[in-house]
Design a protein around this motif. Structure first.
Motif, PDB file in Angstrom:
ATOM      1  N   ARG A  23      18.401  -5.207   0.626  1.00 29.84           N
ATOM      2  CA  ARG A  23      18.670  -5.597   2.017  1.00 29.84           C
ATOM      3  C   ARG A  23      17.401  -6.112   2.687  1.00 29.84           C
ATOM      4  NH1 ARG A  23      21.185  -1.698   6.814  1.00 29.84           N
ATOM      5  NH2 ARG A  23      21.231  -3.314   8.442  1.00 29.84           N
ATOM      6  N   ALA A  24      16.291  -5.399   2.485  1.00 27.51           N
ATOM      7  CA  ALA A  24      15.019  -5.824   3.071  1.00 27.51           C
ATOM      8  C   ALA A  24      14.622  -7.207   2.583  1.00 27.51           C
ATOM      9  CB  ALA A  24      13.934  -4.799   2.725  1.00 27.51           C
ATOM     10  N   ASN A  27      16.890  -9.943   4.158  1.00 23.33           N
ATOM     11  CA  ASN A  27      16.506 -10.134   5.559  1.00 23.33           C
ATOM     12  C   ASN A  27      15.388 -11.153   5.698  1.00 23.33           C
ATOM     13  OD1 ASN A  27      16.916  -6.645   6.544  1.00 23.33           O
ATOM     14  ND2 ASN A  27      18.352  -8.336   6.695  1.00 23.33           N
ATOM     15  N   MET A  28      14.468 -11.151   4.738  1.00 26.20           N
ATOM     16  CA  MET A  28      13.273 -11.988   4.830  1.00 26.20           C
ATOM     17  C   MET A  28      13.317 -13.227   3.929  1.00 26.20           C
ATOM     18  SD  MET A  28      11.568 -10.560   7.153  1.00 26.20           S
ATOM     19  CE  MET A  28      12.505  -9.325   8.058  1.00 26.20           C
ATOM     20  N   ALA A 147      12.071   1.420   0.116  1.00 26.65           N
ATOM     21  CA  ALA A 147      12.675   0.261   0.762  1.00 26.65           C
ATOM     22  C   ALA A 147      11.863  -0.187   1.965  1.00 26.65           C
ATOM     23  CB  ALA A 147      14.113   0.582   1.177  1.00 26.65           C
ATOM     24  N   ALA A 148      11.252   0.784   2.672  1.00 24.05           N
ATOM     25  CA  ALA A 148      10.411   0.439   3.821  1.00 24.05           C
ATOM     26  C   ALA A 148       9.175  -0.325   3.377  1.00 24.05           C
ATOM     27  CB  ALA A 148      10.012   1.708   4.573  1.00 24.05           C
ATOM     28  N   GLN A 151      10.157  -3.740   2.694  1.00 24.66           N
ATOM     29  CA  GLN A 151      10.365  -4.443   3.958  1.00 24.66           C
ATOM     30  C   GLN A 151       9.044  -4.949   4.549  1.00 24.66           C
ATOM     31  OE1 GLN A 151      13.719  -4.650   6.116  1.00 24.66           O
ATOM     32  NE2 GLN A 151      12.341  -6.414   6.110  1.00 24.66           N
ATOM     33  N   SER A 154       7.758  -7.889   2.391  1.00 25.55           N
ATOM     34  CA  SER A 154       8.671  -9.027   2.525  1.00 25.55           C
ATOM     35  C   SER A 154       8.506  -9.694   3.887  1.00 25.55           C
ATOM     36  CB  SER A 154      10.123  -8.563   2.351  1.00 25.55           C
ATOM     37  OG  SER A 154      10.347  -8.039   1.064  1.00 25.55           O
ATOM     38  N   TYR A 155       8.298  -8.881   4.927  1.00 26.33           N
ATOM     39  CA  TYR A 155       8.067  -9.423   6.274  1.00 26.33           C
ATOM     40  C   TYR A 155       6.792 -10.259   6.310  1.00 26.33           C
ATOM     41  CZ  TYR A 155       6.509  -9.480  11.140  1.00 26.33           C
ATOM     42  OH  TYR A 155       6.040  -9.876  12.364  1.00 26.33           O
TER      43      TYR A 155
END
Length: 251
Positions: A23-24, A27-28, A147-148, A151, A154-155
């Motif tokens: 998901r992360a 999103n990116m 996952a964080a 994230q 990926s951000y």
């Protein structure tokens, strides 16, 4: 260009974390997920946590080793939350994102590697990375969910990608076809180690940190395939001398 960036998860224990990472990524704008010996996959928990990123899970590649996950890669960056006995080139998430975009924009294959939930990456696995990425979390509560962590990086990749799109002249183009890949570098390291043992420079019973230090040395530069051919040729001729075989003289 983002298709050149793969996210590699090593020995993930909880399938929900795989879904959260997918998901992360989506999103990116990242989509290439590689799983090294996940404990459970496919899994209902992974799909539930993906929350619509099922295409990332469906296209995920499952392999048996980190070496397989890195085949074809020119730049590898692995996350590390603790200091190691041999310091490796250390960068933060922002620099990681910038490097990923810079090299991917030139056609290179990039891997962002994340380790086990409970123990991260081993020293040997981190030595297969060009850079260690440290996320500067609160030192009093530094444990970060897998996952964080995905994230965060990926951000940073997406922010660097957006910035490169606004100012494309800032990104230097390179010919990725000229660079040695990680699997080619692993063959070189194996050849180098055997040669050093053959000439008596490396004692396999007491190797100390010689090979990790040599990995760090060669990992600091982008070795081209033509340069790799020269290095491998030197090693081959050295081995011939050790065995007392005829060898080529380079004039």
């Amino acid at each position: 260009m983002l298709q050149n960036i793969r996210v590699v998860l090593v020995n993930t224990s909880h399938p929900g974390n795989i879904g959260g990472a997918a998901r992360a990524m989506k999103n990116m704008g990242l989509s290439r997920l590689v799983l090294v010996q996940p404990k459970e996959f496919p899994a209902v928990d992974a799909s539930a946590r993906a929350s619509g990123a099922d295409d990332v899970l469906d296209n995920a590649q499952v392999v048996d080793s980190l070496e397989q996950a890195l085949v074809g890669c020119n730049l590898v960056m692995g996350t590390s939350a603790r200091e190691r006995s041999i310091p490796w080139p250390l960068i933060g998430p922002r620099e990681c994102g910038a490097k990923a975009v810079e090299h991917a924009n030139g056609g290179e294959e990039i891997a962002l590697v994340f380790g086990r939930e409970h123990a991260g990456l081993t020293n040997e696995e981190l030595q297969r990375c060009h850079f260690h990425v440290h996320i500067p979390s609160n030192p009093d509560f530094s444990s970060l969910n897998l996952a964080a962590a995905v994230q965060v990086l990926s951000y940073e990749v997406r922010m660097a990608w957006l910035a490169a799109g606004e100012a494309p002249g800032k990104v230097e183009k390179v010919d990725a076809a000229e660079l040695a890949t990680m699997d080619e570098m692993e063959l070189f390291y194996d050849h180098l180690e055997k040669t050093l043992v053959g000439i008596g420079f490396l004692d396999p019973e007491k190797p100390k940190h010689l090979m990790p230090r040599l990995r760090r040395l060669y990992g600091r530069v982008a070795v081209e395939r033509s340069e790799m051919s020269i290095l491998r040729g030197i090693l081959t001729e050295t081995q011939k001398v050790v065995r007392g075989e005829p060898h080529k003289r380079k004039d």
